[in-house]
Motif scaffolding. Structure first.
Motif, PDB file in Angstrom:
ATOM      1  N   LEU A  36      -6.602  -6.991  -4.428  1.00 58.97           N
ATOM      2  CA  LEU A  36      -6.823  -6.190  -3.231  1.00 58.97           C
ATOM      3  C   LEU A  36      -6.647  -7.130  -2.040  1.00 58.97           C
ATOM      4  CD1 LEU A  36      -9.803  -3.836  -2.532  1.00 58.97           C
ATOM      5  CD2 LEU A  36      -9.339  -5.713  -0.988  1.00 58.97           C
ATOM      6  N   GLN A  37      -5.887  -6.689  -1.035  1.00 55.90           N
ATOM      7  CA  GLN A  37      -5.708  -7.514   0.152  1.00 55.90           C
ATOM      8  C   GLN A  37      -6.058  -6.713   1.394  1.00 55.90           C
ATOM      9  OE1 GLN A  37      -1.743  -9.109   0.990  1.00 55.90           O
ATOM     10  NE2 GLN A  37      -2.660 -10.910   1.961  1.00 55.90           N
ATOM     11  N   ASN A  38      -7.116  -7.131   2.060  1.00 57.44           N
ATOM     12  CA  ASN A  38      -7.491  -6.526   3.327  1.00 57.44           C
ATOM     13  C   ASN A  38      -6.709  -7.186   4.456  1.00 57.44           C
ATOM     14  OD1 ASN A  38      -9.617  -4.549   2.712  1.00 57.44           O
ATOM     15  ND2 ASN A  38     -10.746  -6.316   1.951  1.00 57.44           N
ATOM     16  N   LEU A  84     -13.654   5.334   2.458  1.00 54.81           N
ATOM     17  CA  LEU A  84     -12.952   4.814   3.633  1.00 54.81           C
ATOM     18  C   LEU A  84     -12.681   3.314   3.507  1.00 54.81           C
ATOM     19  CD1 LEU A  84     -14.829   6.682   6.516  1.00 54.81           C
ATOM     20  CD2 LEU A  84     -12.597   7.233   5.540  1.00 54.81           C
ATOM     21  N   GLY A  85     -13.648   2.590   2.958  1.00 49.91           N
ATOM     22  CA  GLY A  85     -13.532   1.138   2.829  1.00 49.91           C
ATOM     23  C   GLY A  85     -12.516   0.679   1.812  1.00 49.91           C
ATOM     24  N   ASP A  86     -11.937   1.617   1.064  1.00 54.33           N
ATOM     25  CA  ASP A  86     -10.920   1.245   0.072  1.00 54.33           C
ATOM     26  C   ASP A  86      -9.546   1.075   0.702  1.00 54.33           C
ATOM     27  OD1 ASP A  86     -12.406   3.513  -2.342  1.00 54.33           O
ATOM     28  OD2 ASP A  86     -12.845   1.400  -1.936  1.00 54.33           O
ATOM     29  N   SER A  87      -9.408   1.413   1.973  1.00 53.99           N
ATOM     30  CA  SER A  87      -8.123   1.242   2.650  1.00 53.99           C
ATOM     31  C   SER A  87      -7.736  -0.229   2.642  1.00 53.99           C
ATOM     32  CB  SER A  87      -8.206   1.745   4.102  1.00 53.99           C
ATOM     33  OG  SER A  87      -8.439   3.137   4.130  1.00 53.99           O
ATOM     34  N   ALA A  88      -6.591  -0.532   2.060  1.00 51.80           N
ATOM     35  CA  ALA A  88      -6.150  -1.912   1.878  1.00 51.80           C
ATOM     36  C   ALA A  88      -4.782  -1.879   1.214  1.00 51.80           C
ATOM     37  CB  ALA A  88      -7.129  -2.690   0.998  1.00 51.80           C
ATOM     38  N   VAL A  89      -4.230  -3.064   0.982  1.00 53.00           N
ATOM     39  CA  VAL A  89      -3.012  -3.176   0.176  1.00 53.00           C
ATOM     40  C   VAL A  89      -3.419  -3.622  -1.226  1.00 53.00           C
ATOM     41  CG1 VAL A  89      -0.823  -4.371  -0.132  1.00 53.00           C
ATOM     42  CG2 VAL A  89      -1.568  -3.708   2.161  1.00 53.00           C
ATOM     43  N   TYR A  90      -2.925  -2.924  -2.222  1.00 52.34           N
ATOM     44  CA  TYR A  90      -3.204  -3.251  -3.619  1.00 52.34           C
ATOM     45  C   TYR A  90      -1.957  -3.911  -4.202  1.00 52.34           C
ATOM     46  CZ  TYR A  90      -7.463  -0.694  -2.965  1.00 52.34           C
ATOM     47  OH  TYR A  90      -8.689  -0.296  -2.494  1.00 52.34           O
ATOM     48  N   LEU A  91      -2.124  -5.171  -4.560  1.00 46.91           N
ATOM     49  CA  LEU A  91      -1.020  -5.975  -5.071  1.00 46.91           C
ATOM     50  C   LEU A  91      -1.124  -6.136  -6.576  1.00 46.91           C
ATOM     51  CD1 LEU A  91      -1.181  -8.826  -2.404  1.00 46.91           C
ATOM     52  CD2 LEU A  91       0.698  -7.210  -2.636  1.00 46.91           C
ATOM     53  N   GLN A 104       2.480 -17.068 -10.295  1.00 48.81           N
ATOM     54  CA  GLN A 104       2.345 -15.624 -10.317  1.00 48.81           C
ATOM     55  C   GLN A 104       3.415 -15.027  -9.405  1.00 48.81           C
ATOM     56  OE1 GLN A 104      -1.688 -14.253  -9.552  1.00 48.81           O
ATOM     57  NE2 GLN A 104      -2.548 -16.035 -10.599  1.00 48.81           N
ATOM     58  N   PHE A 105       3.997 -13.949  -9.857  1.00 50.53           N
ATOM     59  CA  PHE A 105       4.998 -13.233  -9.083  1.00 50.53           C
ATOM     60  C   PHE A 105       4.383 -11.910  -8.637  1.00 50.53           C
ATOM     61  CE2 PHE A 105       8.665 -15.919  -9.866  1.00 50.53           C
ATOM     62  CZ  PHE A 105       8.289 -16.609 -11.000  1.00 50.53           C
ATOM     63  N   PHE A 106       4.437 -11.672  -7.334  1.00 49.08           N
ATOM     64  CA  PHE A 106       3.781 -10.498  -6.766  1.00 49.08           C
ATOM     65  C   PHE A 106       4.776  -9.356  -6.539  1.00 49.08           C
ATOM     66  CE2 PHE A 106      -0.551 -11.667  -5.595  1.00 49.08           C
ATOM     67  CZ  PHE A 106      -0.522 -13.044  -5.773  1.00 49.08           C
ATOM     68  N   GLY A 107       4.265  -8.153  -6.686  1.00 52.41           N
ATOM     69  CA  GLY A 107       5.007  -6.976  -6.286  1.00 52.41           C
ATOM     70  C   GLY A 107       4.816  -6.715  -4.806  1.00 52.41           C
ATOM     71  N   PRO A 108       5.514  -5.709  -4.257  1.00 53.34           N
ATOM     72  CA  PRO A 108       5.448  -5.443  -2.816  1.00 53.34           C
ATOM     73  C   PRO A 108       4.139  -4.801  -2.369  1.00 53.34           C
ATOM     74  CG  PRO A 108       6.798  -3.804  -3.900  1.00 53.34           C
ATOM     75  CD  PRO A 108       6.452  -4.826  -4.946  1.00 53.34           C
ATOM     76  N   GLY A 109       3.357  -4.296  -3.335  1.00 50.02           N
ATOM     77  CA  GLY A 109       2.061  -3.726  -2.989  1.00 50.02           C
ATOM     78  C   GLY A 109       2.106  -2.244  -2.684  1.00 50.02           C
ATOM     79  N   THR A 110       0.945  -1.622  -2.776  1.00 49.38           N
ATOM     80  CA  THR A 110       0.755  -0.235  -2.340  1.00 49.38           C
ATOM     81  C   THR A 110      -0.235  -0.252  -1.195  1.00 49.38           C
ATOM     82  OG1 THR A 110       1.164   0.716  -4.529  1.00 49.38           O
ATOM     83  CG2 THR A 110      -0.076   2.056  -2.955  1.00 49.38           C
ATOM     84  N   ARG A 111       0.195   0.260  -0.049  1.00 50.87           N
ATOM     85  CA  ARG A 111      -0.704   0.317   1.106  1.00 50.87           C
ATOM     86  C   ARG A 111      -1.452   1.645   1.068  1.00 50.87           C
ATOM     87  NH1 ARG A 111      -1.366  -2.405   5.710  1.00 50.87           N
ATOM     88  NH2 ARG A 111       0.521  -3.648   5.297  1.00 50.87           N
ATOM     89  N   LEU A 112      -2.761   1.577   0.846  1.00 44.82           N
ATOM     90  CA  LEU A 112      -3.592   2.783   0.764  1.00 44.82           C
ATOM     91  C   LEU A 112      -4.344   2.996   2.068  1.00 44.82           C
ATOM     92  CD1 LEU A 112      -4.944   5.097  -0.858  1.00 44.82           C
ATOM     93  CD2 LEU A 112      -6.725   3.439  -1.489  1.00 44.82           C
ATOM     94  N   THR A 113      -4.239   4.203   2.586  1.00 41.80           N
ATOM     95  CA  THR A 113      -5.026   4.605   3.756  1.00 41.80           C
ATOM     96  C   THR A 113      -5.904   5.773   3.355  1.00 41.80           C
ATOM     97  OG1 THR A 113      -3.263   3.924   5.269  1.00 41.80           O
ATOM     98  CG2 THR A 113      -4.955   5.403   6.139  1.00 41.80           C
TER      99      THR A 113
END
Lengths: 115, 111
Positions: A36-38, A84-91, A104-113
């Motif tokens: 999780l990336q805030n 509401l506090g779950d809004s973040a990018v999930y990598l 580690q190789f990262f994906g582009p992420g899912t930005r959740l609002t």
């Protein structure tokens, strides 16, 4: 080689709704991570899989978050219900193994609002 | 425990050099460095292992002081493409505990 694939890239939901994220790691990579990336912060580990086994889920809020990696390849992370506090990018990231010398190789992420 | 990165931000002219530091209070097995551009995935730069082994890109250099649990990333003759946020990730368990990332260092390269 193809990179880590994640979908969707963006998701907007109302609070209390469920949401799911999907990740397909690099072929041959046994270890899969969900982070999780805030905004303005570094990634924070939620769960780590070695093949289909969750070997570290100590940071996963288990009351609302769940994850699975049934065949040891792709993985799904679910939130139910979202707050509401779950809004973040999930990598999602993958590596050949969980040994510390493997990058580690990262994906582009899912930005959740969450509204 | 989260590693501490410094500086928090730096602005350079193209061609100038920069050093980004990462410090941990725990004994480390390895330090990983990543660069992330806005809206993109973190990209692997380098791993520094206890014992002196390194793995990463030829154009990136870094050091790992095992006694002080500190690592530094050296960016020389910076290019516009170096702009982004640099994260260090520390591993205290040989991979058993995953990586703990710092808050990042924002690097802006101006022409």
């Amino acid at each position: 080689e193809a990179g880590v694939v994640q979908s969707p890239r963006y998701k907007i939901i109302e609070k209390k709704q469920p949401v799911a994220f999907w990740c397909n790691p690099i072929s041959g990579h046994n270890t899969l991570y969900w982070y999780l990336q805030n905004l303005g912060q570094g990634p924070e580990l939620l769960i780590r899989y070695e093949n289909e086994e969750a070997v570290d889920d100590s940071q996963l809020p288990k009351d609302r978050f769940s994850a699975e990696r049934l065949k040891g390849v792709d993985s799904t992370l679910k939130i139910q219900p979202a707050e509401l506090g779950d809004s973040a990018v999930y990598l999602c990231a993958s590596s050949r193994s969980g040994q510390g010398y493997n990058e580690q190789f990262f994906g582009p992420g899912t930005r959740l609002t969450v509204l | 425990q989260q590693p501490v990165q410094s500086p928090q931000a730096v602005i350079l002219r193209e061609g100038e050099d920069a050093v980004i530091n990462c410090s941990s209070s725990k004994a480390l097995y390895s330090v990983h460095w990543y660069r992330q551009k806005h809206g993109e995935a973190p990209v692997f730069l380098m791993i520094l292992l206890k014992g002196g082994e390194q793995k990463g890109h030829d154009k990136i250099s870094a050091s790992f002081n095992e006694k002080k649990q500190q690592s530094s990333l050296y960016l020389t003759a910076s290019q516009l493409s170096y702009s982004g946020t640099y994260f260090c990730g520390t591993d205290a368990g040989g991979g058993a505990d995953g990586l703990t990332f710092g808050k990042g260092t924002h690097l802006i390269i101006q022409p």
